[in-house]
Design a protein around this motif. Structure first.
Motif, PDB file in Angstrom:
ATOM      1  N   LEU A  60      27.201  43.608  29.464  1.00 16.27           N
ATOM      2  CA  LEU A  60      27.120  42.151  29.331  1.00 16.27           C
ATOM      3  C   LEU A  60      28.357  41.595  28.630  1.00 16.27           C
ATOM      4  CD1 LEU A  60      23.340  41.633  28.504  1.00 16.27           C
ATOM      5  CD2 LEU A  60      24.544  40.996  30.608  1.00 16.27           C
ATOM      6  N   LYS A  61      28.882  42.320  27.663  1.00 15.67           N
ATOM      7  CA  LYS A  61      30.121  41.887  27.005  1.00 15.67           C
ATOM      8  C   LYS A  61      31.279  41.877  28.008  1.00 15.67           C
ATOM      9  CE  LYS A  61      29.909  41.379  22.452  1.00 15.67           C
ATOM     10  NZ  LYS A  61      30.478  40.250  21.736  1.00 15.67           N
ATOM     11  N   TYR A  62      31.280  42.859  28.897  1.00 18.69           N
ATOM     12  CA  TYR A  62      32.308  42.907  29.939  1.00 18.69           C
ATOM     13  C   TYR A  62      32.188  41.692  30.864  1.00 18.69           C
ATOM     14  CZ  TYR A  62      35.175  44.726  33.745  1.00 18.69           C
ATOM     15  OH  TYR A  62      36.140  44.879  34.706  1.00 18.69           O
ATOM     16  N   ILE A  63      30.956  41.361  31.246  1.00 19.59           N
ATOM     17  CA  ILE A  63      30.730  40.172  32.080  1.00 19.59           C
ATOM     18  C   ILE A  63      31.181  38.923  31.328  1.00 19.59           C
ATOM     19  CG2 ILE A  63      28.936  38.706  33.105  1.00 19.59           C
ATOM     20  CD1 ILE A  63      27.433  41.296  33.814  1.00 19.59           C
ATOM     21  N   TYR A  64      30.859  38.842  30.046  1.00 20.29           N
ATOM     22  CA  TYR A  64      31.274  37.691  29.230  1.00 20.29           C
ATOM     23  C   TYR A  64      32.801  37.549  29.221  1.00 20.29           C
ATOM     24  CZ  TYR A  64      32.692  35.195  25.044  1.00 20.29           C
ATOM     25  OH  TYR A  64      33.317  34.343  24.171  1.00 20.29           O
ATOM     26  N   ASN A  65      33.506  38.659  28.994  1.00 17.04           N
ATOM     27  CA  ASN A  65      34.979  38.603  28.959  1.00 17.04           C
ATOM     28  C   ASN A  65      35.546  38.156  30.308  1.00 17.04           C
ATOM     29  OD1 ASN A  65      35.077  39.433  26.294  1.00 17.04           O
ATOM     30  ND2 ASN A  65      35.269  41.593  26.822  1.00 17.04           N
ATOM     31  N   ILE A 133      23.163  37.340  27.962  1.00  9.94           N
ATOM     32  CA  ILE A 133      24.351  36.856  27.259  1.00  9.94           C
ATOM     33  C   ILE A 133      24.716  35.509  27.860  1.00  9.94           C
ATOM     34  CG2 ILE A 133      26.082  37.908  28.767  1.00  9.94           C
ATOM     35  CD1 ILE A 133      27.603  38.664  26.154  1.00  9.94           C
ATOM     36  N   ASN A 134      25.283  34.637  27.034  1.00 11.26           N
ATOM     37  CA  ASN A 134      25.718  33.333  27.525  1.00 11.26           C
ATOM     38  C   ASN A 134      27.156  33.084  27.104  1.00 11.26           C
ATOM     39  OD1 ASN A 134      25.559  32.643  24.820  1.00 11.26           O
ATOM     40  ND2 ASN A 134      23.634  31.532  25.040  1.00 11.26           N
ATOM     41  N   GLU A 135      27.590  31.837  27.195  1.00  5.00           N
ATOM     42  CA  GLU A 135      28.981  31.502  26.907  1.00  5.00           C
ATOM     43  C   GLU A 135      29.371  31.732  25.448  1.00  5.00           C
ATOM     44  OE1 GLU A 135      26.389  28.069  26.234  1.00  5.00           O
ATOM     45  OE2 GLU A 135      26.672  29.359  27.962  1.00  5.00           O
TER      46      GLU A 135
END
Length: 145
Positions: A60-65, A133-135
């Motif tokens: 999810l952190k990867y998607i966020y980045n 995860i969000n913005e």
């Protein structure tokens, strides 16, 4: 010299006993270890769930980045994982290693929500772990397994 030959003959003819464990002793030890594992396993399940949830948080952190980079380039977030260059790892049901399925629930100009849903029930209680995860960039556990 004859004495030496006689001594060697006696040793060769004598059966040598090697100290070892019998089958029953080995089985009893394995039974005791199994009982200890049955006692300890329920106490270790929260640690197993926590360790497996790290996968979801990292992805999810990867998607966020990637969403943040996409927003800088196009002034909006996207719902397409392909646009983010994110290829979800194969799940254990697909002969892979991933325990989660990933999706982007919503995306707009100023916000997005991505979700990781467990595809296996880690502790066997019928509840599947869900992370989002969000913005803001902080993964949150929505459903605790």
């Amino acid at each position: 010299m004859d004495l030496f030959k006689e001594a060697n003959m006696k040793i060769v003819n004598k059966k040598i006993k090697i100290k070892a464990f019998s089958l029953q002793e080995v089985l009893i030890v394995l039974l005791i270890i199994g009982v200890f594992m049955l006692i300890a396993l329920p106490n270790l399940m929260p640690l197993v769930v926590k360790a497996k949830s790290i996968e979801a948080q990292m992805q999810l952190k990867y998607i966020y980045n990637n969403q943040t980079s996409h927003r800088y380039l196009y002034s909006k977030y996207t719902t397409d994982l392909y646009e983010l260059d994110f290829e979800a790892p194969k799940t254990v049901k697909e002969n892979g290693t991933s325990n989660y399925a990933y999706e982007i629930l919503s995306a707009g100009n100023t916000n997005f929500v991505a979700r990781a849903t467990a595809i296996t029930d880690f502790d066997g209680d019928g509840i599947f772990n869900v992370w989002e995860i969000n913005e803001n960039g902080t993964p949150k556990q929505i459903v605790k397994d």
